[in-house]
Design a protein around this motif. Sequence first.
Motif, short mmCIF file in Angstrom:
data_model
loop_
_atom_site.label_atom_id
_atom_site.label_comp_id
_atom_site.label_asym_id
_atom_site.label_seq_id
_atom_site.Cartn_x
_atom_site.Cartn_y
_atom_site.Cartn_z
N LYS A 1 20.22 -24.49 -2.03
CA LYS A 1 21.06 -23.81 -1.04
C LYS A 1 22.45 -24.46 -0.97
O LYS A 1 22.71 -25.44 -1.66
CB LYS A 1 20.39 -23.89 0.33
N THR B 1 9.74 -22.93 3.08
CA THR B 1 9.74 -23.17 4.54
C THR B 1 9.67 -24.67 4.83
O THR B 1 10.26 -25.14 5.80
CB THR B 1 8.57 -22.40 5.20
N LEU C 1 3.04 -20.38 -4.24
CA LEU C 1 2.63 -21.59 -4.96
C LEU C 1 2.07 -22.64 -4.01
O LEU C 1 0.93 -23.07 -4.14
CB LEU C 1 3.83 -22.15 -5.75
N GLY C 2 2.86 -23.03 -3.05
CA GLY C 2 2.38 -23.95 -2.02
C GLY C 2 2.10 -25.35 -2.51
O GLY C 2 1.03 -25.91 -2.26
N PRO D 1 10.63 -16.23 7.56
CA PRO D 1 11.07 -15.02 8.26
C PRO D 1 10.57 -13.74 7.61
O PRO D 1 10.22 -13.74 6.43
CB PRO D 1 12.61 -15.12 8.20
N GLY E 1 2.48 -18.94 1.18
CA GLY E 1 3.42 -18.50 0.15
C GLY E 1 2.68 -18.32 -1.16
O GLY E 1 1.44 -18.23 -1.18
N LEU F 1 7.71 -23.69 12.66
CA LEU F 1 8.75 -23.03 11.85
C LEU F 1 8.08 -22.02 10.93
O LEU F 1 7.11 -22.36 10.24
CB LEU F 1 9.47 -24.07 10.99
N CYS F 2 8.58 -20.79 10.94
CA CYS F 2 7.91 -19.72 10.19
C CYS F 2 8.82 -19.13 9.12
O CYS F 2 10.03 -19.01 9.32
CB CYS F 2 7.56 -18.57 11.14
N GLY G 1 4.39 -20.86 5.91
CA GLY G 1 5.14 -20.21 4.82
C GLY G 1 4.84 -20.91 3.52
O GLY G 1 3.77 -21.50 3.36
N GLY G 2 5.80 -20.88 2.61
CA GLY G 2 5.62 -21.55 1.31
C GLY G 2 6.41 -22.84 1.27
O GLY G 2 6.82 -23.38 2.31
N ASP G 3 6.68 -23.32 0.04
CA ASP G 3 7.45 -24.55 -0.11
C ASP G 3 8.86 -24.40 0.45
O ASP G 3 9.44 -25.36 0.96
CB ASP G 3 7.53 -24.92 -1.60
N GLU H 1 12.07 -21.42 16.51
CA GLU H 1 13.49 -21.13 16.27
C GLU H 1 13.88 -19.94 17.15
O GLU H 1 13.03 -19.10 17.49
CB GLU H 1 13.71 -20.79 14.79
N1 LIG Z 1 12.54 -20.54 9.21
C1 LIG Z 1 13.29 -20.02 8.24
N2 LIG Z 1 14.47 -19.43 8.49
C2 LIG Z 1 15.22 -18.90 7.49
N3 LIG Z 1 14.87 -18.90 6.20
C3 LIG Z 1 13.71 -19.48 5.88
C4 LIG Z 1 12.85 -20.07 6.87
N4 LIG Z 1 11.76 -20.56 6.27
C5 LIG Z 1 11.92 -20.30 4.95
N5 LIG Z 1 13.08 -19.65 4.72
C6 LIG Z 1 13.57 -19.20 3.42
O1 LIG Z 1 12.77 -18.11 3.00
C7 LIG Z 1 12.58 -18.16 1.59
C8 LIG Z 1 11.11 -17.94 1.23
O2 LIG Z 1 10.30 -18.89 1.89
P1 LIG Z 1 9.03 -19.54 1.24
O3 LIG Z 1 9.40 -20.24 -0.01
O4 LIG Z 1 8.39 -20.37 2.29
O5 LIG Z 1 8.12 -18.30 0.93
P2 LIG Z 1 7.60 -17.76 -0.45
O6 LIG Z 1 8.76 -17.54 -1.36
O7 LIG Z 1 6.74 -16.58 -0.11
O8 LIG Z 1 6.66 -18.95 -0.91
P3 LIG Z 1 6.68 -19.83 -2.22
O9 LIG Z 1 7.91 -20.67 -2.14
O10 LIG Z 1 5.42 -20.64 -2.17
O11 LIG Z 1 6.72 -18.92 -3.39
C9 LIG Z 1 13.10 -19.53 1.12
O12 LIG Z 1 14.30 -19.32 0.42
C10 LIG Z 1 13.38 -20.28 2.38
O13 LIG Z 1 14.55 -21.08 2.30
#
Ligand SMILES: Nc1ncnc2c1ncn2[C@@H]1O[C@H](COP(=O)(O)OP(=O)(O)OP(=O)(O)O)[C@@H](O)[C@H]1O
Length: 536
Positions: free
Chosen positions: A480, A299, A322-323, A228, A320, A225-226, A295-297, A255
């Motif tokens: 969400k 994901t 923080l992670g 996006p 991401g 799962l990545c 990804g981050g938290d 996905e």
């Molecule tokens: N596979 C996915 N499909 C759709 N949306 C996603 C998916 N993975 C993550 N997201 C959404 O994308 C947004 C950002 O993801 P994520 O938190 O992993 O990255 P980030 O913001 O760069 O990292 P961090 O949370 O560490 O700051 C989140 O709101 C998450 O719900």
Amino acid sequence: MDLDCGKRQNGSIHACSQRSMEEHLQETSIGDGDAHLVEFSEAMRAVKKALRQVSESKARALDEAAEWRRKYEMEHLRAAILEQKQKKREQYIDQSPPDSWSPAEPLDSEKSDPENGEESPVGSVNGWLPPHSNSECCKREGICTQQILRSHSGSTSNMSLLTRAPQAAEKASFRLQWGCAGKKDSRNHTHDVVSFECGNITTASRSSKQITLVWNSPPQSVFILCKPSASDVTAICKEMIRWLKEEKGIGVYVEPSMKRELLDDSSYFRCVQACETEQEVHEVHTKVDLVITLGGDGTVLWAANMFKGPVPPVVSFSMGSLGFMTPFRSDRYKDCLQTLIKGPVYITLRHRLHCQIIRNPEAVKEGDDPCEETHLVLNEIAIDRGMSSFLTNLECYCDDIFLTSVQGDGLILSTPSGSTAYSLAAGGSMVHPQVPGILFTPICPHSLSFRPLILPEYVTIRVQVPRNSRGQAWASFDGKDRQQLNEGDALLCHMSAWPVPAACDIESTTDFLQSVRDGLHWNLRKRQGSEGPTSN
Ligand SMILES: Nc1ncnc2c1ncn2[C@@H]1O[C@H](COP(=O)(O)OP(=O)(O)OP(=O)(O)O)[C@@H](O)[C@H]1O
Ligand SMILES: NC(=O)c1ccc[n+]([C@@H]2O[C@H](COP(=O)([O-])OP(=O)(O)OC[C@H]3O[C@@H](n4cnc5c(N)ncnc54)[C@H](O)[C@@H]3O)[C@@H](O)[C@H]2O)c1
């Protein structure tokens, strides 16, 4: 009966009689020597007071009646839900074991480990146990997690979560071992926290110890799962797929949106599978051995949300900012996956909260279901005031005991994993993810004495929007699916039986403390020098 209407009518009658009396008292002039008039006016005052008391107590009685009726309806509804759950549980227990299990064969938990001669722990997941064999451990859902996190081929079930299509390959089997301070526990895992022998109470056998996952056969398929729209994530994903296929012979699921992106790049990725339909997503836990997040938290939360029941072990690579829940470095993915595929792997069982909105039965149209779809959250349920500028007023009950009324910006019901997210920002304590409990954290309460609470994991919390609430309330689930809660609506929440088994980089406690220090810079302060005044 229209209680409000009755109350209004009663109210207006008393208001009229009070008004006319006041007018009469104002019109009546009392002369100094007129004893009769004084007496009369005092009598009128007494009547006025009595009438006011009657009107107040009537209004109170009507309010109380309405409140009791609401409580009765909620109880009625709860009983119906419980009955429904009980029926489902009985249906499940009644199912005959699948063909692969024969009562004559010893259960995995009874077989001895051929490698080390020790007994396999109860967490063995290779075979099928009779559904009721562990029914005590997960009372609410009536299903033991350990029974589901295993191969399901050949099983037939009429529960939607357990229905599955024929599988191409068997899922890899694994077993769980419980240990302490790095040592494997020679005793079987036990759910008993307190044991009583010879009159002595001991908690020597605690359930939350270090957990290790040991593969019985190598994993064969992974679900990647990545995050996006992130080019670095897509690039690593492509590399990882090629490596897993070519070097390890492991099948990959992604996905649908990612599959399209991969196919735009090269037809090589035709070998990758995608879960296109809702049914396929429901069944994916029966097909994949590992879930990998890039990804981050957010994901990790996204991945957890895909699994409405059991979750395969999750490996999270940090891509991401923080992670907190992503302990693995993406630039070292080959080494990490190599180690994980070989096992054994330390895992953190990240508990989730199960919640359901129950709509005010009076506001629900005939034929509509007052119980809304359930949510499983890894971080928290936050109930806030949305766009309203008024205080939220939330009545909270713990196992039907009135807890408190939250008047402020809202309330967070968090898991220990979510304790480092929104709950932390609202002043809640940080809790190690293996500590079982539910965090009850107010958001900006308008009271000086409202401290956050941590409740035991077995309670059910009910948050009720009172009928006379001035402000609105909105519930969100892991940030969400925001939904408005209206007057008379309630939210029920308890710990789910489906945790997220998250693979650790080093080990659960070391990973947690590292995130607290490196991610949040907890208690970072320059050390005081040794020179200067001392206490002696
Ligand atoms: N596979 C996915 N499909 C759709 N949306 C996603 C998916 N993975 C993550 N997201 C959404 O994308 C947004 C950002 O993801 P994520 O938190 O992993 O990255 P980030 O913001 O760069 O990292 P961090 O949370 O560490 O700051 C989140 O709101 C998450 O719900
Ligand atoms: N005031 C706040 O701190 C606040 C407000 C709203 C939401 N949130 C959190 O954001 C989460 C949703 O995350 P998202 O990534 O989808 O949204 P997002 O992209 O807005 O990121 C929120 C931030 O919270 C961090 N985070 C998420 N879960 C965490 C955890 N368990 N421990 C430590 N940090 C964590 C993420 O790394 C990210 O930096 C919600 O579940 C909620 O906990 C926090």
